[in-house]
Motif scaffolding. Structure first.
Motif, mmCIF file in Angstrom:
data_model
loop_
_atom_site.group_PDB
_atom_site.id
_atom_site.type_symbol
_atom_site.label_atom_id
_atom_site.label_comp_id
_atom_site.label_asym_id
_atom_site.label_seq_id
_atom_site.Cartn_x
_atom_site.Cartn_y
_atom_site.Cartn_z
ATOM 1 N N ALA A 1 -16.205 0.066 5.031
ATOM 2 C CA ALA A 1 -16.662 -1.331 5.008
ATOM 3 C C ALA A 1 -15.502 -2.303 5.236
ATOM 4 C CB ALA A 1 -17.336 -1.620 3.670
ATOM 5 N N PRO A 2 -15.769 -3.448 5.865
ATOM 6 C CA PRO A 2 -14.725 -4.461 6.093
ATOM 7 C C PRO A 2 -14.116 -4.939 4.777
ATOM 8 C CG PRO A 2 -16.694 -4.954 7.377
ATOM 9 C CD PRO A 2 -17.070 -3.855 6.435
ATOM 10 N N ARG A 3 -12.812 -5.214 4.799
ATOM 11 C CA ARG A 3 -12.115 -5.625 3.580
ATOM 12 C C ARG A 3 -11.329 -6.911 3.789
ATOM 13 N NH1 ARG A 3 -11.591 0.267 2.970
ATOM 14 N NH2 ARG A 3 -9.619 0.370 4.107
ATOM 15 N N PHE A 4 -10.983 -7.538 2.667
ATOM 16 C CA PHE A 4 -10.165 -8.751 2.679
ATOM 17 C C PHE A 4 -9.141 -8.643 1.566
ATOM 18 C CE2 PHE A 4 -13.873 -9.412 0.056
ATOM 19 C CZ PHE A 4 -13.384 -10.023 -1.095
ATOM 20 N N HIS A 5 -8.155 -9.535 1.565
ATOM 21 C CA HIS A 5 -7.041 -9.378 0.622
ATOM 22 C C HIS A 5 -6.402 -10.723 0.284
ATOM 23 C CE1 HIS A 5 -3.286 -7.868 -1.108
ATOM 24 N NE2 HIS A 5 -2.623 -8.621 -0.245
ATOM 25 N N GLY B 1 -8.069 6.328 -3.545
ATOM 26 C CA GLY B 1 -6.780 5.670 -3.375
ATOM 27 C C GLY B 1 -6.556 5.369 -1.907
ATOM 28 N N THR B 2 -5.418 4.732 -1.604
ATOM 29 C CA THR B 2 -5.155 4.310 -0.227
ATOM 30 C C THR B 2 -3.684 3.970 -0.037
ATOM 31 O OG1 THR B 2 -5.760 2.708 1.504
ATOM 32 C CG2 THR B 2 -5.631 1.881 -0.738
ATOM 33 N N PRO B 3 -3.188 4.033 1.209
ATOM 34 C CA PRO B 3 -1.926 3.383 1.538
ATOM 35 C C PRO B 3 -2.172 1.896 1.791
ATOM 36 C CG PRO B 3 -2.794 4.474 3.466
ATOM 37 C CD PRO B 3 -3.727 4.807 2.325
ATOM 38 N N GLY B 4 -1.097 1.165 2.145
ATOM 39 C CA GLY B 4 -1.299 -0.215 2.547
ATOM 40 C C GLY B 4 -0.388 -1.232 1.904
ATOM 41 N N GLY B 5 0.702 -0.796 1.244
ATOM 42 C CA GLY B 5 1.610 -1.773 0.644
ATOM 43 C C GLY B 5 0.901 -2.645 -0.374
ATOM 44 N N SER B 6 1.064 -3.942 -0.251
ATOM 45 C CA SER B 6 0.494 -4.871 -1.233
ATOM 46 C C SER B 6 -1.025 -4.910 -1.201
ATOM 47 C CB SER B 6 1.036 -6.281 -0.983
ATOM 48 O OG SER B 6 0.698 -6.731 0.320
ATOM 49 N N THR B 7 -1.643 -4.378 -0.135
ATOM 50 C CA THR B 7 -3.111 -4.400 -0.037
ATOM 51 C C THR B 7 -3.765 -3.196 -0.721
ATOM 52 O OG1 THR B 7 -3.301 -3.166 2.056
ATOM 53 C CG2 THR B 7 -2.865 -5.532 2.217
ATOM 54 N N ILE B 8 -2.949 -2.284 -1.250
ATOM 55 C CA ILE B 8 -3.502 -1.063 -1.858
ATOM 56 C C ILE B 8 -4.469 -1.405 -2.984
ATOM 57 C CG2 ILE B 8 -2.942 0.947 -3.274
ATOM 58 C CD1 ILE B 8 -0.364 1.256 -1.666
ATOM 59 N N ILE B 9 -4.043 -2.252 -3.901
ATOM 60 C CA ILE B 9 -4.838 -2.570 -5.091
ATOM 61 C C ILE B 9 -6.185 -3.153 -4.706
ATOM 62 C CG2 ILE B 9 -4.933 -3.966 -7.193
ATOM 63 C CD1 ILE B 9 -1.787 -3.869 -7.107
ATOM 64 N N LEU C 1 9.175 -1.355 -8.833
ATOM 65 C CA LEU C 1 7.743 -1.610 -8.976
ATOM 66 C C LEU C 1 7.008 -1.186 -7.709
ATOM 67 C CD1 LEU C 1 5.629 -2.875 -10.902
ATOM 68 C CD2 LEU C 1 6.030 -5.052 -9.749
ATOM 69 N N SER C 2 5.786 -0.700 -7.882
ATOM 70 C CA SER C 2 4.989 -0.219 -6.753
ATOM 71 C C SER C 2 3.575 -0.767 -6.825
ATOM 72 C CB SER C 2 4.929 1.316 -6.777
ATOM 73 O OG SER C 2 3.986 1.811 -5.854
ATOM 74 N N SER C 3 2.890 -0.778 -5.680
ATOM 75 C CA SER C 3 1.468 -1.153 -5.634
ATOM 76 C C SER C 3 0.558 0.066 -5.541
ATOM 77 C CB SER C 3 1.205 -2.058 -4.422
ATOM 78 O OG SER C 3 1.868 -3.289 -4.563
ATOM 79 N N MET C 4 1.122 1.264 -5.507
ATOM 80 C CA MET C 4 0.294 2.464 -5.352
ATOM 81 C C MET C 4 -0.719 2.574 -6.491
ATOM 82 S SD MET C 4 2.917 5.346 -3.845
ATOM 83 C CE MET C 4 4.332 4.986 -4.890
ATOM 84 N N THR C 5 -1.966 2.907 -6.129
ATOM 85 C CA THR C 5 -3.072 2.829 -7.082
ATOM 86 C C THR C 5 -3.967 4.064 -7.041
ATOM 87 O OG1 THR C 5 -3.038 0.431 -6.644
ATOM 88 C CG2 THR C 5 -4.878 1.252 -7.940
ATOM 89 N N PRO C 6 -3.424 5.257 -7.283
ATOM 90 C CA PRO C 6 -4.314 6.414 -7.373
ATOM 91 C C PRO C 6 -5.236 6.228 -8.576
ATOM 92 C CG PRO C 6 -2.123 6.971 -8.192
ATOM 93 C CD PRO C 6 -2.022 5.598 -7.594
ATOM 94 N N THR C 7 -6.533 6.433 -8.381
ATOM 95 C CA THR C 7 -7.505 6.074 -9.417
ATOM 96 C C THR C 7 -8.609 7.114 -9.529
ATOM 97 O OG1 THR C 7 -7.106 3.725 -8.947
ATOM 98 C CG2 THR C 7 -9.086 4.257 -10.211
#
Length: 578
Positions: A507-511, A476-484, A457-463
């Protein structure tokens, strides 16, 4: 004159003036600081060298699919942190005629893999085995993916596409400050894992008399030779030829279990994208074994009834709504999602409006919902960090979103010195033991247990996003579990908060990811009073300087057809367009 009538009349006139003033203010367009703008083509990736190679391929008449191969292979050279022949990934595309599709070239577990291969005699997980060294390596899929894409969608000869990449490996690339810091930090680890010095440890160790500095050039002639053989012999070179034999010998020398049979049996798989909606947007995402498309669709469905634009960007109420939706989607991810070739996944139910409504029934603005009270949803009849992304839009109207990975930084840290690339540690993305978190803190269940030939299973989210039936964004983005969550917030920044692409990625992000029950915020970007208000409602807050919530790269199509490239400020990412 009747002064008694004048007083209420004055109030009425004042009210009308104020009302008109408010209407005038509302009509004022928001000032947007745009990123890189271009008329016909845009390439945004983690390295300028890769973006420029992709753009040059487009200028020569190639299409987005030719360019993506050039960009992907160039990242192998200039961005070994995450781009490597030793990994795998996902690609989502939208052709100019509206046709959509996706390809899965995710790594697979070797034939000799077993469900308990990382457990000790007491049944406890040995984390290091799935994260470092040869046993952590899954069967690489990148080359199979590139040739499958080329065969179906490419227009230029593969040798011509790879020519500037081979030249880059031979002539070298300039080490940035960010890269220099990473190589220096990992040099000792590279030596330890490989039992010898490597290209990326020599000159970066404290004991070295001649040191590599930021601004110096690194050449990789060994990788150039590998790429040249692939250009001449095709996909079979990597999976059956000289390169395959060298890779298997290297793996066995270091205690790995990947064989020639594993390589020969590997195939990339074309899959049907996850298609969902958010207001007037059509969201085209990657299906399992990526969890990105499903989770993104779930979160959008859960937040759609709420008026985020009214609440305000990164406001108390917006953060609450998004956090609670993320919490519930990640709880479902841990239980239901895995390789669709091994599991029956209830995708249609998971991304439905009815299910989303049910999942948010116990949400309240008054206080946080503890993750201990949020399990996976009940579906009748159902039992049971580092990556890199790039986005391309070509002059023909084709768009691609591609995310590729080694999993951790430099993957398993195992460097194939005769081939010139690092190998992944994707085996850690399986549920090494149900209930035990992986390196990103994600919990897995039986659906993602280790099985031979299974994709983890992966978190990669090309959109890719459409608006009013037309291409609107690729992101899309890298970032492991924070990708989504990073992709989600970037799309929301443009859709609900009227940002441009560059503003949206910066912009600042949160997860939040269900477990651990913590909301992670980028440090020094959110006000103390806001964080205190969230804490008062029961949210556990974390701010760490080491936490980077993705490095988003995206392309936005403006109303007049102009392309805006957004290259994340958090890395060396670069947008190149013409």
């Amino acid at each position: 004159m009747n002064f008694k009538l004048l007083k209420p009349l004055g109030f009425i006139l004042t009210f009308i003036l104020v009302l008109n003033s408010c209407k005038t203010e509302q009509k004022q367009p928001r000032s947007i600081q745009r990123g890189k703008l271009a008329d016909s083509i845009m390439v945004v990736s983690a390295r300028e060298e890769a973006s420029r190679i992709g753009a040059e391929i487009l200028k020569q008449g190639g299409n987005a699919f030719d360019a993506l191969i050039g960009v992907d292979m160039a990242l192998n050279v200039a961005y070994p942190f995450a781009g490597s022949l030793g990994g795998g990934g996902f690609m989502v595309y939208r052709k100019a005629n509206g046709e959509i599709g996706s390809i899965d070239y995710r790594e697979k577990a070797p034939i000799a893999a077993t469900h308990d291969m990382y457990l000790d005699e007491n049944g406890d997980a040995i984390a290091s085995l799935s994260r470092e060294g040869a046993l952590a390596v899954g069967v690489p899929g990148t080359i199979a993916g590139m040739f499958a894409i080329h065969e179906k969608l490419g227009s230029m000869p593969m040798a011509e596409i790879l020519e500037p990449v081979i030249a880059l490996a031979e002539k070298g690339y300039v080490v940035t400050e960010n890269q220099w810091n990473r190589y220096r930090n990992y040099a000792a680890v590279f030596d330890s894992i490989n039992g010898m010095e490597t290209l990326y440890s020599v000159g970066f160790r404290e004991s070295d008399s001649l040191k590599v500095k930021a601004g110096d050039t690194i050449k990789n002639p060994v990788l150039a030779a590998t790429l040249r053989r692939i250009a001449q012999n095709g996909k079979s070179e990597f999976y059956e030829g000289e390169t395959a034999q060298k890779l298997v010998n290297f793996m066995q020398k270091h205690g790995g279990i990947i064989t020639l049979e594993d390589l020969k049996n590997y195939e990339a798989v074309w899959r049907r994208p996850i298609v969902s909606s958010y207001k007037n947007l059509k969201i085209i995402g990657m299906p399992p074994p990526s969890s990105g498309g499903v989770c993104l669709a779930q979160i959008f469905k859960m937040i759609e009834p709420y008026k985020l634009s009214t609440y305000g960007h990164n406001s108390l109420k917006s953060i609450q709504v998004i956090t609670e939706a993320e919490r519930r989607a990640y709880a479902d991810r841990s239980f239901f999602l895995g390789d669709p070739d091994f599991n029956d996944i209830p995708i249609e139910t998971l991304i439905s409006t009815e299910y989303a409504t049910e999942r948010m029934e116990n949400f309240s603005f008054k206080q946080a919902t503890p993750s201990s009270e949020v399990e996976h949803g009940v579906i009748p009849g159902y039992e049971s960090m580092e990556t890199t992304h790039f986005s391309i839009v070509d002059q023909y109207g084709n768009a691609v979103a591609l995310t590729t990975t080694l999993n951790g930084a430099y993957g398993s840290k195992l460097y194939a010195d005769e081939l010139g690339f690092f190998l992944n540690n994707e085996m850690d993305d399986f549920s090494v033991k149900p209930g035990v978190p992986n390196m990103f803190g994600l919990i897995g269940a039986a659906a993602n247990k280790i099985e031979p030939q299974k994709r983890m299973l992966s978190s990669m989210t090309p959109t890719i996003v459409e608006k009013d039936g037309k291409l609107w964004m690729t992101v899309g983005t890298p970032g492991g579990s924070t990708i989504i969550t990073s992709v989600l917030q970037t799309i929301l920044n443009v859709a609900d908060f009227e940002m441009g692409m560059q503003e949206a990625v910066d912009a600042p992000r949160f997860h939040h990811q269900w477990l651990p029950d913590v909301v992670t915020f980028e440090p020094n970007t959110f006000g103390k009073s806001l964080l205190d208000s969230l804490a008062a409602k029961g949210y556990q807050i974390r701010q760490e300087n080491s936490v980077i919530l993705g490095k988003v790269d995206g392309v936005l199509v403006l109303p007049d057809g102009t392309l805006e490239g957004g290259a994340d400020r958090r890395g060396d990412d670069t947008a190149v367009g013409y």
